[in-house]
Structure formats: structure tokens, C-alpha cells
Design a protein around this motif. Sequence first.
Motif, short mmCIF file in Angstrom:
data_model
loop_
_atom_site.label_atom_id
_atom_site.label_comp_id
_atom_site.label_asym_id
_atom_site.label_seq_id
_atom_site.Cartn_x
_atom_site.Cartn_y
_atom_site.Cartn_z
N GLN A 30 0.83 -1.21 0.00
CA GLN A 30 0.00 0.00 0.00
C GLN A 30 0.86 1.26 0.00
O GLN A 30 0.62 2.21 -0.76
CB GLN A 30 -0.92 -0.02 1.23
CG GLN A 30 -1.67 1.27 1.50
CD GLN A 30 -2.82 1.48 0.55
OE1 GLN A 30 -2.94 0.80 -0.45
NE2 GLN A 30 -3.68 2.43 0.87
N ARG A 64 -3.19 2.24 -12.86
CA ARG A 64 -3.37 0.95 -12.20
C ARG A 64 -2.88 1.00 -10.76
O ARG A 64 -3.53 0.46 -9.85
CB ARG A 64 -2.63 -0.14 -12.98
CG ARG A 64 -3.43 -0.73 -14.11
CD ARG A 64 -2.62 -1.66 -14.97
NE ARG A 64 -1.72 -0.93 -15.85
CZ ARG A 64 -1.01 -1.50 -16.82
NH1 ARG A 64 -1.10 -2.81 -17.01
NH2 ARG A 64 -0.23 -0.78 -17.59
N ARG A 71 -5.43 2.79 -8.63
CA ARG A 71 -6.61 1.95 -8.37
C ARG A 71 -6.29 0.87 -7.34
O ARG A 71 -7.06 0.63 -6.40
CB ARG A 71 -7.08 1.32 -9.68
CG ARG A 71 -8.36 0.49 -9.53
CD ARG A 71 -8.92 0.09 -10.87
NE ARG A 71 -8.01 -0.80 -11.60
CZ ARG A 71 -7.28 -0.44 -12.65
NH1 ARG A 71 -7.33 0.82 -13.09
NH2 ARG A 71 -6.49 -1.29 -13.27
N TRP A 72 -5.14 0.21 -7.49
CA TRP A 72 -4.76 -0.82 -6.53
C TRP A 72 -4.50 -0.23 -5.15
O TRP A 72 -4.79 -0.86 -4.13
CB TRP A 72 -3.51 -1.56 -7.03
CG TRP A 72 -3.72 -2.31 -8.30
CD1 TRP A 72 -4.92 -2.72 -8.83
CD2 TRP A 72 -2.71 -2.74 -9.22
NE1 TRP A 72 -4.72 -3.38 -10.02
CE2 TRP A 72 -3.37 -3.42 -10.29
CE3 TRP A 72 -1.32 -2.63 -9.26
CZ2 TRP A 72 -2.68 -3.97 -11.37
CZ3 TRP A 72 -0.63 -3.18 -10.34
CH2 TRP A 72 -1.30 -3.84 -11.36
N LYS A 114 -6.02 2.34 -3.80
CA LYS A 114 -7.32 2.56 -3.17
C LYS A 114 -7.95 1.26 -2.71
O LYS A 114 -8.51 1.17 -1.61
CB LYS A 114 -8.25 3.29 -4.14
CG LYS A 114 -7.83 4.70 -4.48
CD LYS A 114 -8.77 5.34 -5.50
CE LYS A 114 -8.34 6.76 -5.84
NZ LYS A 114 -9.24 7.37 -6.86
N GLN A 115 -7.89 0.23 -3.55
CA GLN A 115 -8.50 -1.05 -3.20
C GLN A 115 -7.79 -1.70 -2.01
O GLN A 115 -8.45 -2.23 -1.11
CB GLN A 115 -8.47 -1.98 -4.42
CG GLN A 115 -9.35 -1.52 -5.56
CD GLN A 115 -9.12 -2.31 -6.84
OE1 GLN A 115 -8.12 -3.02 -7.00
NE2 GLN A 115 -10.04 -2.17 -7.79
N THR A 116 -6.47 -1.63 -2.01
CA THR A 116 -5.71 -2.20 -0.89
C THR A 116 -6.00 -1.44 0.40
O THR A 116 -6.05 -2.02 1.49
CB THR A 116 -4.20 -2.15 -1.19
OG1 THR A 116 -3.94 -2.82 -2.43
CG2 THR A 116 -3.41 -2.86 -0.09
N LEU A 146 -8.86 -0.11 1.27
CA LEU A 146 -10.13 -0.60 1.80
C LEU A 146 -9.96 -1.96 2.47
O LEU A 146 -10.56 -2.23 3.52
CB LEU A 146 -11.17 -0.69 0.67
CG LEU A 146 -11.58 0.65 0.04
CD1 LEU A 146 -12.53 0.41 -1.13
CD2 LEU A 146 -12.22 1.57 1.07
N VAL A 147 -9.13 -2.81 1.86
CA VAL A 147 -8.85 -4.12 2.47
C VAL A 147 -8.17 -3.94 3.83
O VAL A 147 -8.51 -4.62 4.81
CB VAL A 147 -7.98 -4.98 1.54
CG1 VAL A 147 -7.53 -6.26 2.24
CG2 VAL A 147 -8.74 -5.33 0.27
#
Length: 219
Positions: free
Chosen positions: A117, A144, A147-148, A150-152, A154-155
Motif C-alpha cells: 500500500q 493501475r 486503483r490498486w 485505493k483497493q488495498t 479498503l482491504v
Amino acid sequence: MRGDAPQEGVKIWDIALRLFHWALVVAFAFSAWSAFQDKFGIYANMHTYAGVCVLILVCWRILWGLAGSESARFTSFVRGPKAIMGYLKHGDAAKCPGHNPLGAWSVVLMLLLLLAQAVMGLFATDDMFFSGPLSDQAGDWAGRLTRWHKQTGLVLLALAGLHILVVLYYTLIKKAGLVRAMITGTKPAAKRAPKLASPWRALAILVPLAGTLWYLILG
């Protein structure tokens, strides 16, 4: 009985590891909170500096897991599936001198995700108001990586919430004293106290690491 562990517990966590834990909590909290604010001025700076601090802390923890106190070393607490199943059937967190076999893998997972992250955040950009300090070097990967990132994030928020629930369960239900152990360094244990490294060794690792990363990232 003479062979029993003392009631007040034995020293499990060194001062460097405990300071790392709470510093990471603060840095991650600032990073997560600022991520949901408008990226103007103070919030953009807060997100950048908090993210760099997270990166420095995680890198230090990885090195400390190789050359630090016995209880902090990955070789001392990372175990295979058999140990995890045995702990789930018969384990007692209060009797584990350090991380229990299940908690060990959660530590590894959190460190890897935080590392990924923080690194992706260096190259992330929204093409408008906020860009990571190394975003101009991302090239075609910028979208990319953003986007990753942001997604990481949230995880990681979900895992942080799960971590808090687990700690509350073991503290209030199992009476394992996990929070107290990460504050005082002591924990009831059935085994001998691990060998703790000097805090000067921790500083000897942290200072050049932090200085190098800060200079390479922020100049």
C-alpha cells in the motif's frame, strides 16, 4: 509453584517493538483519515507524510524480524498449517510467549499489505489535486497503481477492524491481556522469557533506514 511463570508475567516485547506498534497505529490512522478528505493543502501533506512514515516503520519491522529480539523474529513465531490447526483446537493465547500461530500469519499479511500500500501510494495520482512524491516516474502504470492503492486501502481498513475485534475478544473474553502486553511488554507465559535485543540496535537500524528512505522519497 516454583516452576510456574510469575503472576505478573514475563517480559515478552521489547520497547522498540512496542513503540513501533503504536507509532504504526497513529501513522495508519492519519493516512486513512486523510485519504477520505479533500486533497488540498494540509490533507495532501498529511497523507504523504503519514504514508512515508508507514513505509519506514514497516521496513524497520521487517528488518527487526530478521535481526531483532527473539520474540520479534519471524523464525520464532511463523509456523505452518499443522501448528495453526493445533492452536485452533487446543491453544491458549495467554500461554503463547509471543504471537500465537494464527496471529503470526495475520502479522505477516498486514505487513505485506501495508508495504504494498505504501509503495503504490508513492506512485499514485488522481491527475488533479494529489500526486504521490514519485508519481511522475510511474508512467503508464500510474492509473493501475492508483486503483490498486485505493483497493488495498479498503482491504486494510477491513483487516484493521477485524484486528480490533479479535484483540477485544482475546482481552475481554479470553483474558489474554494482549493490550496490556503491548503497553508494558509483559504477558503471562508458560515458557521462558525470550531474549530481548537492545533498543540501541533498534535505533542503529531505524536511523539510517529512515534517513535514506526520507531522502530518496521526499528529497
